[in-house]
Design an enzyme around this catalytic site. Sequence first.
Site, PDB file in Angstrom:
ATOM      1  N   LYS A  96       0.127   3.526   0.205  1.00  0.00           N
ATOM      2  CA  LYS A  96       0.251   4.504   1.276  1.00  0.00           C
ATOM      3  C   LYS A  96       0.750   3.828   2.545  1.00  0.00           C
ATOM      4  O   LYS A  96       0.486   2.637   2.705  1.00  0.00           O
ATOM      5  CB  LYS A  96      -1.060   5.222   1.552  1.00  0.00           C
ATOM      6  N   TYR A 103      -5.634   8.578   5.867  1.00  0.00           N
ATOM      7  CA  TYR A 103      -6.950   8.779   5.228  1.00  0.00           C
ATOM      8  C   TYR A 103      -7.629  10.041   5.757  1.00  0.00           C
ATOM      9  O   TYR A 103      -8.327  10.742   5.019  1.00  0.00           O
ATOM     10  CB  TYR A 103      -7.860   7.576   5.487  1.00  0.00           C
TER      11      TYR A 103
HETATM   12  P1  NAD Z   1       0.756  -7.823   4.462  1.00  0.00           P
HETATM   13  O1  NAD Z   1       1.579  -8.047   5.669  1.00  0.00           O
HETATM   14  O2  NAD Z   1      -0.508  -8.579   4.334  1.00  0.00           O
HETATM   15  O3  NAD Z   1       1.635  -8.099   3.150  1.00  0.00           O
HETATM   16  C1  NAD Z   1       2.942  -7.614   3.019  1.00  0.00           C
HETATM   17  C2  NAD Z   1       3.684  -8.429   1.975  1.00  0.00           C
HETATM   18  O4  NAD Z   1       5.034  -7.944   1.914  1.00  0.00           O
HETATM   19  C3  NAD Z   1       3.753  -9.928   2.307  1.00  0.00           C
HETATM   20  O5  NAD Z   1       3.555 -10.681   1.134  1.00  0.00           O
HETATM   21  C4  NAD Z   1       5.191 -10.118   2.793  1.00  0.00           C
HETATM   22  O6  NAD Z   1       5.690 -11.419   2.519  1.00  0.00           O
HETATM   23  C5  NAD Z   1       5.910  -9.072   1.957  1.00  0.00           C
HETATM   24  N1  NAD Z   1       7.212  -8.680   2.481  1.00  0.00           N
HETATM   25  C6  NAD Z   1       8.300  -8.479   1.715  1.00  0.00           C
HETATM   26  N2  NAD Z   1       9.357  -8.172   2.465  1.00  0.00           N
HETATM   27  C7  NAD Z   1       8.935  -8.177   3.749  1.00  0.00           C
HETATM   28  C8  NAD Z   1       9.579  -7.936   4.991  1.00  0.00           C
HETATM   29  N3  NAD Z   1      10.901  -7.613   5.055  1.00  0.00           N
HETATM   30  N4  NAD Z   1       8.856  -8.031   6.115  1.00  0.00           N
HETATM   31  C9  NAD Z   1       7.538  -8.337   6.082  1.00  0.00           C
HETATM   32  N5  NAD Z   1       6.858  -8.570   4.906  1.00  0.00           N
HETATM   33  C10 NAD Z   1       7.558  -8.493   3.766  1.00  0.00           C
HETATM   34  O7  NAD Z   1       0.481  -6.244   4.374  1.00  0.00           O
HETATM   35  P2  NAD Z   1      -0.650  -5.527   3.531  1.00  0.00           P
HETATM   36  O8  NAD Z   1      -1.842  -5.333   4.390  1.00  0.00           O
HETATM   37  O9  NAD Z   1      -0.823  -6.201   2.231  1.00  0.00           O
HETATM   38  O10 NAD Z   1       0.006  -4.069   3.340  1.00  0.00           O
HETATM   39  C11 NAD Z   1       1.011  -3.817   2.376  1.00  0.00           C
HETATM   40  C12 NAD Z   1       1.014  -2.321   2.021  1.00  0.00           C
HETATM   41  O11 NAD Z   1      -0.244  -1.995   1.471  1.00  0.00           O
HETATM   42  C13 NAD Z   1       1.220  -1.389   3.211  1.00  0.00           C
HETATM   43  O12 NAD Z   1       2.007  -0.298   2.828  1.00  0.00           O
HETATM   44  C14 NAD Z   1      -0.175  -0.921   3.551  1.00  0.00           C
HETATM   45  O13 NAD Z   1      -0.213   0.363   4.151  1.00  0.00           O
HETATM   46  C15 NAD Z   1      -0.831  -0.920   2.196  1.00  0.00           C
HETATM   47  N6  NAD Z   1      -2.286  -1.140   2.268  1.00  0.00           N
HETATM   48  C16 NAD Z   1      -3.093  -0.242   1.651  1.00  0.00           C
HETATM   49  C17 NAD Z   1      -4.460  -0.408   1.704  1.00  0.00           C
HETATM   50  C18 NAD Z   1      -5.375   0.573   1.001  1.00  0.00           C
HETATM   51  O14 NAD Z   1      -6.581   0.538   1.217  1.00  0.00           O
HETATM   52  N7  NAD Z   1      -4.840   1.437   0.149  1.00  0.00           N
HETATM   53  C19 NAD Z   1      -5.001  -1.481   2.397  1.00  0.00           C
HETATM   54  C20 NAD Z   1      -4.142  -2.402   2.999  1.00  0.00           C
HETATM   55  C21 NAD Z   1      -2.776  -2.217   2.934  1.00  0.00           C
END
Ligand code: NAD
Length: 378
Positions: A141, A230
């Site tokens: 999401k 949410y």
């Molecule tokens: P994060 O920044 O920790 O991780 C993102 C990942 O994407 C990294 O490994 C990064 O290297 C990679 N990536 C690839 N291309 C990229 C670019 N061009 N720029 C930046 N990063 C790039 O983020 P996250 O917290 O893991 O979130 C990722 C997704 O998961 C989001 O869409 C977020 O909304 C979702 N999320 C959902 C929940 C949930 O409870 N459902 C919780 C956290 C995050």
Amino acid sequence: MTSRPVSSHISRRRFVGGVIVGSGLLFFPRFSRAVDSLAPSRKLGVALVGLGGYSTNQLGPALRQTQHCRLTGVVTGDLAKGKKWAHDYRFSEKNIFGYETIEQIAGNPDIDVIYIVTPNSLHAGHCIAAARAGKHVICEKPMALSVAECDAMIAACKAAGVRLMIGYRLHYEPHHIELARLAHDKVFGAFMRMDGANGFLMRGTSADTGNWRANKKLAGGGPLMDMGVYVIQAACMAKVEAAPTAVTAHFGPVTRPELFSEVEESVRWEMEFSDGAKATCLATYAENLSRFRADAEGGWARLEQPAFYYDEPKLTTSKGAVHLPKVNHQAAQLDGMALELMTGQPSRAPGEMGRRDVAIIEAIYAAAKSGQRSTVQG
Ligand code: NAD
């Protein structure tokens, strides 16, 4: 593709391996040949796309606990990181892919499902590539930045005959499922007033790519897209998955302009439903908040703080506290989705639901920018 509920069947519930399945089947996406061919006796192989915080701290560890799926591959921009994951999770290094080579997963027998866990603006492209690889897709999401992107993702998955599901973990969490049941069974009558908030205090000093949630190009928007979804989900759940018809909204004050130069720091909005019900909502990056309450004529239900975080939510109603099993949210979601795929049941969180929520988000931003009441486009 409709964003409205087609059926309201929600009363059958059964527990399979600690995971509730068989309820909340409110959307009916098409079945695919690929779904039918999955053998129920084996664990589905999942490849995570993006090895950031959510994959590393939640999804990866959850995939060690799941009974019906396991981690069998990754998509990453960092080969060394991919090799470490292959070693730690015991899958073949041939199952490490780059973002540009997602389509090469086609024909890989170890991988059944590709799970997109990258920044929001990348979801659409990664989802479409995953569909072209002929694999089922779970997308985090918010589903995408616009309804147009959602439509392209749904069309790509439909063309490939694969399923598209959204990482809405709370649809597989017992307390939230119970809220949905209370709404569906009208235990207190129809919920007519809802109030919810979700947010966290964001650290950081600038909207650079290292802090992509504050970066408009990567996030698409601020806390509304990240945390507000949410509250939208809970309110729609309390309305038996009906979408609101109209919204009003306004942005909150910007207290840290160095960080919130591109996206909002907070936003308040009100959703109106066709039966006259209303939901007042807040999403913020300025404080840690996570609560939801729904009121009906005959009683109320409240998800205590933290209603939407990873902890076990506490559900209280006007009849008292509700005691339900504690689950790992991500393991419950992954097992629930794997079972849906293996048994051919419709998903509880299909792409159409993600699209509905993005349409609501678009209406909220339009209302906040214009100061006018905005209609939600179905
Ligand atoms: P994060 O920044 O920790 O991780 C993102 C990942 O994407 C990294 O490994 C990064 O290297 C990679 N990536 C690839 N291309 C990229 C670019 N061009 N720029 C930046 N990063 C790039 O983020 P996250 O917290 O893991 O979130 C990722 C997704 O998961 C989001 O869409 C977020 O909304 C979702 N999320 C959902 C929940 C949930 O409870 N459902 C919780 C956290 C995050």
